[in-house]
Design an enzyme around this catalytic site. Structure first.
Site, PDB file in Angstrom:
ATOM      1  CG  HIS A  87     -46.908 -21.330  16.273  1.00 52.46           C
ATOM      2  ND1 HIS A  87     -45.758 -21.856  16.835  1.00 52.46           N
ATOM      3  CD2 HIS A  87     -47.491 -20.580  17.258  1.00 52.46           C
ATOM      4  CE1 HIS A  87     -45.656 -21.441  18.089  1.00 52.46           C
ATOM      5  NE2 HIS A  87     -46.696 -20.663  18.368  1.00 52.46           N
ATOM      6  CD  GLU A  88     -50.734 -18.660  17.331  1.00 50.97           C
ATOM      7  OE1 GLU A  88     -51.264 -19.140  18.351  1.00 50.97           O
ATOM      8  OE2 GLU A  88     -49.663 -18.023  17.368  1.00 50.97           O
TER       9      GLU A  88
ATOM     10  CG  HIS B 289     -50.124 -22.816  20.740  1.00 46.87           C
ATOM     11  ND1 HIS B 289     -49.342 -23.371  21.732  1.00 46.87           N
ATOM     12  CD2 HIS B 289     -49.405 -21.775  20.223  1.00 46.87           C
ATOM     13  CE1 HIS B 289     -48.200 -22.697  21.815  1.00 46.87           C
ATOM     14  NE2 HIS B 289     -48.205 -21.743  20.906  1.00 46.87           N
TER      15      HIS B 289
ATOM     16  CD  GLU C  26     -45.084 -20.177  22.023  1.00 47.04           C
ATOM     17  OE1 GLU C  26     -44.997 -20.127  20.776  1.00 47.04           O
ATOM     18  OE2 GLU C  26     -46.158 -20.012  22.633  1.00 47.04           O
TER      19      GLU C  26
END
Length: 299
Positions: free
Chosen positions: A130-131, A134, A203
Site C-alpha cells: 500500500h505504501e 503511494h 487511499e
C-alpha cells in the site's frame, strides 16, 4: 501528474498562508508570509521527508539487522517496477505505517514496531505494498507538502492570538478580537479540509494498487482491520504531537479524530476492506507471490 497536483496544492496553501499573514499584519504581514511561503516551498520539496521522519523519531533500518524485512520490501518494489525505498522504523507500539519522499527515487517507507509485532508477515507485505503504491502514484510529495503547510498555517493562526488584536506599523488594525478568534478556528480548519480531501481520494487508489502489487487483496484487508482495532486502543505519542501528519498514515493514528466521520482524514476502514474483498472475489490476484518470511527476525 504528481508534480502538477503538488504545484496546485502549493499555490492553494501559499494563498491561504498569505491570507493569514495579511489578516495578522496587513501589507507587511502579507509580504513576510510570502517570503516565508517561498522558503517553505523550497524546503518542503527538498527536505520535507526528512522533517516528517524526524517528527516521528524514525530511524533507518540496517539491512543486516532485518534481512528478511528488507528482502520483502525489495521484492515488492521490484514487482511494482520502482526503486527500493529507504526503510525506517518508528518506536511505538501502535501498528501503523506511512510513506514519504518527493519521488520514487527519493522515497522512504516507515513502519512502527507495533506493526511488525502485531501483524503476520503477509499482512506486513500488504501494508508495505500500500505504501509503495503511494510512492508509485507520487502521492507522497503531495501528502508531505500538505502536512508541512497545515502545521505552519496552524502555527501562524496561533500567532494571531498574541499579535492579531493590535495595530501594525502602518497603523492598521487587520483583525480585532472577533477576527482573531475566527482566524484561529477557520485557518487550520481550511488547511485540514484540504488534507482530508487529498487523503480520502488517494487511499482507495493506494489500496487497489497495493493489492495488485502484493497479489493478495485479502492480505491488506486483514491488515487494515487489525490496525484499525489496535490503533483505537494504543497511543501514538509523536503522532498526537504532530496531528498535521495524521493523513500520511495508513490508518488515522489520532484518538481524538478516530470516531469523527465528518473530519476524518481517511475513508471508512470497513468500506476499504469491503472494496478489497470485492477485488479478491473478482479474482484480482497474481499467480506469482512475493517472498514473505514465515516469521520475521524483527519481532
Amino acid at each position: 501528474m504528481g508534480y502538477v497536483r503538488t504545484g496546485i496544492l502549493m499555490a492553494v496553501m501559499t494563498a491561504l498562508f498569505l491570507g493569514v499573514g495579511a489578516l495578522i499584519g496587513g501589507q507587511s504581514g502579507a509580504i513576510i508570509a510570502l517570503i516565508v511561503a517561498a522558503l517553505m516551498n523550497l524546503f518542503t520539496f527538498w527536505n520535507s521527508d526528512k522533517a516528517v521522519l524526524s517528527m516521528h523519531g524514525a530511524h533507518e533500518v540496517d539491512p543486516r539487522a532485518a534481512p528478511d524485512l528488507h528482502a520483502m520490501v525489495r521484492g515488492l518494489a521490484e514487482r511494482a517496477g520502482m526503486p527500493m525505498p529507504r526503510l525506517y522504523l518508528i518506536e511505538t507500539d501502535q501498528p501503523n505505517a506511512f510513506a514519504t519522499g518527493r519521488n520514487p527515487e527519493n522515497a522512504a517507507v516507515a513502519v512502527t514496531r507495533g506493526l511488525l509485532r502485531a501483524l503476520s508477515p503477509e499482512e506486513v507485505a500488504g501494508v508495505v505494498a500500500h505504501e509503495l503504491a503511494h510512492i508509485k502514484n507520487r502521492d507522497t510529495l503531495l501528502m508531505t507538502v500538505t502536512a508541512t503547510f497545515a502545521g505552519a498555517i496552524s502555527m501562524l493562526a496561533n500567532f494571531a492570538f498574541f499579535f492579531g488584536g493590535g495595530s501594525n506599523q502602518e497603523g492598521e488594525r487587520p483583525v480585532g478580537i472577533v477576527g482573531t478568534l475566527a482566524l484561529m478556528i477557520l485557518a487550520p480548519l481550511a488547511a485540514g479540509l484540504v488534507q482530508m480531501a487529498i487523503s480520502r481520494s488517494r487511499e482507495y487508489e493506494a489500496d487497489r494498487i497495493g493489492a495488485e502489487i502484493c497479489g493478495r487483496p485479502l492480505w491488506l484487508a486483514s491488515a487494515l482491520g487489525k490496525i484499525e482495532g489496535l490503533a483505537r486502543r494504543i497511543d501514538n505519542t509523536r503522532a498526537e504531537r504532530n496531528p498535521a501528519t495524521a493523513h500520511m498514515f495508513i490508518i488515522n493514528p489520532l484518538h481524538a479524530m478516530s470516531h469523527d466521520r465528518l473530519f476524518a482524514t481517511h475513508p471508512n476502514t470497513a468500506n476499504r476492506i469491503a472494496a478489497l474483498q470485492a477485488m479478491a472475489g473478482a479474482g484480482v490476484e497474481r499467480s506469482s507471490m512475493p517472498r514473505v518470511p514465515r516469521r520475521g527476525p524483527w519481532r
